[in-house]
Design an enzyme around this catalytic site. Structure first.
Site, PDB file in Angstrom:
ATOM      1  CB  SER A  32      -1.211   0.314   0.723  1.00 29.76           C
ATOM      2  OG  SER A  32      -0.803  -0.129   2.523  1.00 29.76           O
ATOM      3  CG  HIS A  43       5.261  -9.630   8.129  1.00 26.36           C
ATOM      4  ND1 HIS A  43       6.648  -7.932   7.464  1.00 26.36           N
ATOM      5  CD2 HIS A  43       4.624  -8.357   7.959  1.00 26.36           C
ATOM      6  CE1 HIS A  43       6.184  -7.610   7.622  1.00 26.36           C
ATOM      7  NE2 HIS A  43       4.534  -6.863   7.713  1.00 26.36           N
ATOM      8  NE  ARG A  72       2.299  -4.120  12.655  1.00 24.32           N
ATOM      9  CZ  ARG A  72       1.618  -4.148  10.957  1.00 24.32           C
ATOM     10  NH1 ARG A  72       1.274  -3.016  10.344  1.00 24.32           N
ATOM     11  NH2 ARG A  72       1.980  -5.504  10.380  1.00 24.32           N
ATOM     12  CG  HIS A  95      -0.757  -5.317   2.288  1.00 21.37           C
ATOM     13  ND1 HIS A  95      -0.049  -5.624   3.212  1.00 21.37           N
ATOM     14  CD2 HIS A  95      -1.097  -3.941   1.880  1.00 21.37           C
ATOM     15  CE1 HIS A  95       0.107  -3.809   3.436  1.00 21.37           C
ATOM     16  NE2 HIS A  95      -0.632  -3.252   2.310  1.00 21.37           N
ATOM     17  CG  ASP A 146      -3.396  -8.449   8.721  1.00 18.75           C
ATOM     18  OD1 ASP A 146      -3.925  -7.131   8.852  1.00 18.75           O
ATOM     19  OD2 ASP A 146      -2.963  -8.749   8.087  1.00 18.75           O
TER      20      ASP A 146
HETATM   21  N1  CMX Z   1       1.546 -19.905   5.908  1.00 13.94           N
HETATM   22  C1  CMX Z   1       1.398 -20.791   5.139  1.00 13.94           C
HETATM   23  N2  CMX Z   1       2.964 -20.733   4.328  1.00 13.94           N
HETATM   24  C2  CMX Z   1       3.398 -19.307   4.138  1.00 13.94           C
HETATM   25  C3  CMX Z   1       2.828 -18.254   5.320  1.00 13.94           C
HETATM   26  C4  CMX Z   1       2.115 -18.947   5.924  1.00 13.94           C
HETATM   27  N3  CMX Z   1       1.246 -17.562   6.978  1.00 13.94           N
HETATM   28  N4  CMX Z   1       3.636 -17.216   5.767  1.00 13.94           N
HETATM   29  C5  CMX Z   1       4.078 -18.135   3.840  1.00 13.94           C
HETATM   30  N5  CMX Z   1       4.609 -18.822   3.536  1.00 13.94           N
HETATM   31  C6  CMX Z   1       5.347 -19.458   2.662  1.00 13.94           C
HETATM   32  C7  CMX Z   1       4.823 -18.557   1.201  1.00 13.94           C
HETATM   33  O1  CMX Z   1       3.883 -18.546   1.167  1.00 13.94           O
HETATM   34  C8  CMX Z   1       5.982 -19.195   0.334  1.00 13.94           C
HETATM   35  O2  CMX Z   1       5.868 -20.046  -0.088  1.00 13.94           O
HETATM   36  P1  CMX Z   1       5.809 -21.263  -1.587  1.00 13.94           P
HETATM   37  O3  CMX Z   1       7.600 -20.880  -1.984  1.00 13.94           O
HETATM   38  O4  CMX Z   1       5.039 -22.202  -2.338  1.00 13.94           O
HETATM   39  O5  CMX Z   1       5.965 -19.795  -2.526  1.00 13.94           O
HETATM   40  C9  CMX Z   1       7.281 -19.028   1.334  1.00 13.94           C
HETATM   41  O6  CMX Z   1       6.517 -19.687   2.888  1.00 13.94           O
HETATM   42  C10 CMX Z   1       7.812 -18.390   1.222  1.00 13.94           C
HETATM   43  O7  CMX Z   1       7.649 -17.683   1.503  1.00 13.94           O
HETATM   44  P2  CMX Z   1       8.313 -15.492   3.097  1.00 13.94           P
HETATM   45  O8  CMX Z   1       9.407 -15.749   1.909  1.00 13.94           O
HETATM   46  O9  CMX Z   1       8.520 -16.674   4.451  1.00 13.94           O
HETATM   47  O10 CMX Z   1       6.963 -14.755   3.013  1.00 13.94           O
HETATM   48  P3  CMX Z   1       6.350 -13.844   1.415  1.00 13.94           P
HETATM   49  O11 CMX Z   1       7.614 -12.924   1.940  1.00 13.94           O
HETATM   50  O12 CMX Z   1       6.756 -14.462   0.206  1.00 13.94           O
HETATM   51  O13 CMX Z   1       5.016 -13.275   1.466  1.00 13.94           O
HETATM   52  C11 CMX Z   1       3.625 -13.125   3.722  1.00 13.94           C
HETATM   53  C12 CMX Z   1       4.701 -13.080   2.912  1.00 13.94           C
HETATM   54  C13 CMX Z   1       2.751 -11.794   4.602  1.00 13.94           C
HETATM   55  C14 CMX Z   1       2.609 -12.358   1.900  1.00 13.94           C
HETATM   56  C15 CMX Z   1       3.005 -14.173   4.032  1.00 13.94           C
HETATM   57  O14 CMX Z   1       3.087 -14.911   4.995  1.00 13.94           O
HETATM   58  C16 CMX Z   1       1.371 -14.683   3.888  1.00 13.94           C
HETATM   59  O15 CMX Z   1       0.848 -15.252   3.011  1.00 13.94           O
HETATM   60  N6  CMX Z   1       1.368 -14.801   5.450  1.00 13.94           N
HETATM   61  C17 CMX Z   1      -0.041 -14.803   5.166  1.00 13.94           C
HETATM   62  C18 CMX Z   1      -0.878 -13.834   4.841  1.00 13.94           C
HETATM   63  C19 CMX Z   1      -0.752 -12.555   5.557  1.00 13.94           C
HETATM   64  O16 CMX Z   1      -1.028 -12.809   7.193  1.00 13.94           O
HETATM   65  N7  CMX Z   1      -0.894 -11.571   5.498  1.00 13.94           N
HETATM   66  C20 CMX Z   1      -0.780 -10.162   5.679  1.00 13.94           C
HETATM   67  C21 CMX Z   1       0.658  -9.928   6.097  1.00 13.94           C
HETATM   68  C22 CMX Z   1       0.741  -8.072   6.945  1.00 13.94           C
HETATM   69  C23 CMX Z   1      -0.038  -7.566   5.685  1.00 13.94           C
HETATM   70  O17 CMX Z   1       0.440  -6.612   5.527  1.00 13.94           O
HETATM   71  O18 CMX Z   1      -1.266  -6.553   6.703  1.00 13.94           O
END
Ligand code: CMX
Length: 466
Positions: free
Chosen positions: A272, A348, A357, A302, A403
């Site tokens: 964002s 994250h 948070r 996000h 979140d």
């Molecule tokens: N559950 C399961 N798998 C997860 C995970 C979770 N909560 N968080 C990361 N992973 C997975 C990723 O999908 C990725 O898998 P692939 O290699 O198959 O694509 C792997 O672990 C590596 O990811 P990462 O480097 O640890 O995380 P990213 O930086 O790519 O993504 C985020 C970060 C937040 C998108 C991810 O942790 C996620 O999808 N979390 C759940 C959604 C969420 O809570 N989002 C809110 C974030 C806060 C915000 O911005 O508001």
């Protein structure tokens, strides 16, 4: 007259009354945010220009192929003055941690315990902790600027209830750019050195209007189009917001003050903030830039994650029943992962520890709702999910983010409409990204235009011979 028509007339009448009051007692000029900014900006601009002159050619990092394919993680490519995110200790707003701000920022006297978002905005803009009076002047300015033009109200009233609240929010923000002072000034050929003043005016107006916009959306979708009522010039921004939504419990208002502070800013690279900064670099006005930010926030990776967390927890409760053992929860988490889904609220892109948070919301819950069954479930998940994510071996950060907690608190106070949660996140996010946007224009940042390459081009660049 139907409810929707009635509502508009009512809101407009009261807000206009407010404008009259403003002309009688405008804020003391030494307590006015724009005056303080006018002093700060030339000083900081000089610092930046001197720094660039002396060190502009210094290298500060290397870029690998993995970084380019990996969502630009770790590439230092943006300047954001308002906040910085440390992977282990979390967000610092102008150098202050969340626990520090909960102590230092002004609260509502005599009974308030949570900091006011107006104070956080002042801090983000100026780098200084404001006084009680400075915060009061921001509350008042926002109350005075809250009026929504009739074409936006009509547009919102015509949206179908099935349209997601975030789509309505973003569309309304875009339509609000009829009010842009920045556009007006640009068209009359204003000097670049004055851009920030118009970006500031638009930002203040937009922030002031967001609670009213959000409340109209909420009431149209979930409260049969009833009126959000009037802005009260004596109330702070959060209190007006909770009243317009229809919640009178003062603990909920306290929660909203905390909520609107902690979601405000997370340095510049999150979707964002980056979207707002990027679109703003084309000199799109703050309304258009912030709408772009909201479209990014609406993604499930996000800001939409706060909605997804509660949907996931509700599903868990439905499947397992009211009483869940550790074993039941473990099975449900594994099932989610085995279906190839993420555990919402965990992980994250930058953080590598429990999000502060999350922790301050947990603290709030322990004080105000220790026996809430959903809070107990969230606490149980906090004990179990990180170990499972570690065993699963993918997520780089197995800890909860902001979140994972917010929805449970809102639900406790009766705000159970999960699809609306990201709009609340959006109202808060305005504080950070619009403070940054004002500084972007103050520092004269140019059009953003990084270089992209094809895979073929990258292969050539690393010197691989075919
Ligand atoms: N559950 C399961 N798998 C997860 C995970 C979770 N909560 N968080 C990361 N992973 C997975 C990723 O999908 C990725 O898998 P692939 O290699 O198959 O694509 C792997 O672990 C590596 O990811 P990462 O480097 O640890 O995380 P990213 O930086 O790519 O993504 C985020 C970060 C937040 C998108 C991810 O942790 C996620 O999808 N979390 C759940 C959604 C969420 O809570 N989002 C809110 C974030 C806060 C915000 O911005 O508001």
């Amino acid at each position: 007259m139907n409810f929707k028509g009635f509502r508009y007339v009512f809101v407009k009448k009261i807000i206009l009354t407010g404008n009259r009051t403003y002309s009688q007692s405008s804020p003391n000029k030494y307590e006015n945010l724009k005056d303080v900014l006018s002093q700060k900006i030339p000083q900081h601009l000089k610092l930046v220009n001197d720094f660039k002159k002396q060190h502009g050619q210094k290298k500060i990092g290397d870029i690998t192929i993995d970084m380019i394919y990996g969502g630009m993680r770790g590439i230092k490519g943006l300047v954001t003055e308002t906040s910085e995110l440390d992977p282990d200790s979390g967000i610092k707003f102008r150098g202050y941690t969340i626990p520090e701000l909960r102590t230092k920022l002004p609260k509502v006297k005599p009974n308030g315990h949570e900091p006011l978002p107006e104070g956080l905005f002042w801090l983000l803009m100026t780098g200084e902790i404001p006084t009680q009076n400075q915060v009061k002047s921001v509350s008042r300015e926002w109350a005075l600027r809250a009026e929504i033009p009739s074409h936006v109200v009509t547009m919102l009233n015509n949206f179908p209830a099935k349209m997601h609240p975030m789509s309505q929010f973003s569309a309304a923000i875009t339509a609000l750019n009829t009010e842009s002072k920045f556009v007006e000034a640009y068209q009359t050929g204003v000097s670049k050195s004055k851009y920030w003043e118009y970006a500031y005016e638009d930002s203040m107006n937009l922030i002031a209007k967001l609670p009213t916009l959000a409340s109209i959306i909420y009431r149209n979708i979930y409260r049969e189009g009833t009126s959000p009522g009037a802005i009260d010039l004596e109330k702070d921004w959060s209190h007006n917001f909770t009243s317009m939504l229809g919640y009178e419990d003062i603990s909920f208002t306290e929660l909203m003050r905390l909520y609107l502070c902690i979601h405000a800013d997370h340095e510049g690279g999150n979707v964002s903030a980056h979207a707002c900064h990027l679109v703003g670099s084309a000199l799109s006005d703050p309304y258009l830039s912030f709408a772009a930010a909201m479209n990014g926030l609406a993604g499930p990776l996000h800001g939409l994650a706060n909605q997804e967390v509660l949907i996931w927890i509700t599903k868990l409760q439905k499947e397992i029943g009211a009483k869940s053992t550790k074993d039941d929860l473990e099975k449900f988490i594994w099932k989610t992962l085995e279906m190839g889904q993420v555990i919402p609220g965990y992980g994250h892109a930058v953080l590598r520890a429990t999000d502060p948070r999350y922790l301050c919301q947990r603290e709030f819950a322990m004080k105000h709702l220790p026996d809430d069954p959903l809070f107990k479930l969230v606490s149980q998940l906090y004990e179990i999910a990180p170990n499972i994510l570690l065993k699963h071996g993918k997520a780089k950060n197995p800890w909860p983010n902001v979140d994972a907690h917010s929805g449970v608190l809102l639900y406790h106070y009766g705000l159970k409409e999960m699809n609306f949660y990201t709009v609340l996140f959006g109202v808060s996010r305005a504080l950070g990204v619009l403070a940054s946007l004002t500084w972007d224009r103050a520092l004269g940042f140019p059009l953003e235009r990084p270089k992209s390459l094809t895979t073929e081009g990258l292969i050539k660049l690393v010197g691989i011979k075919k």
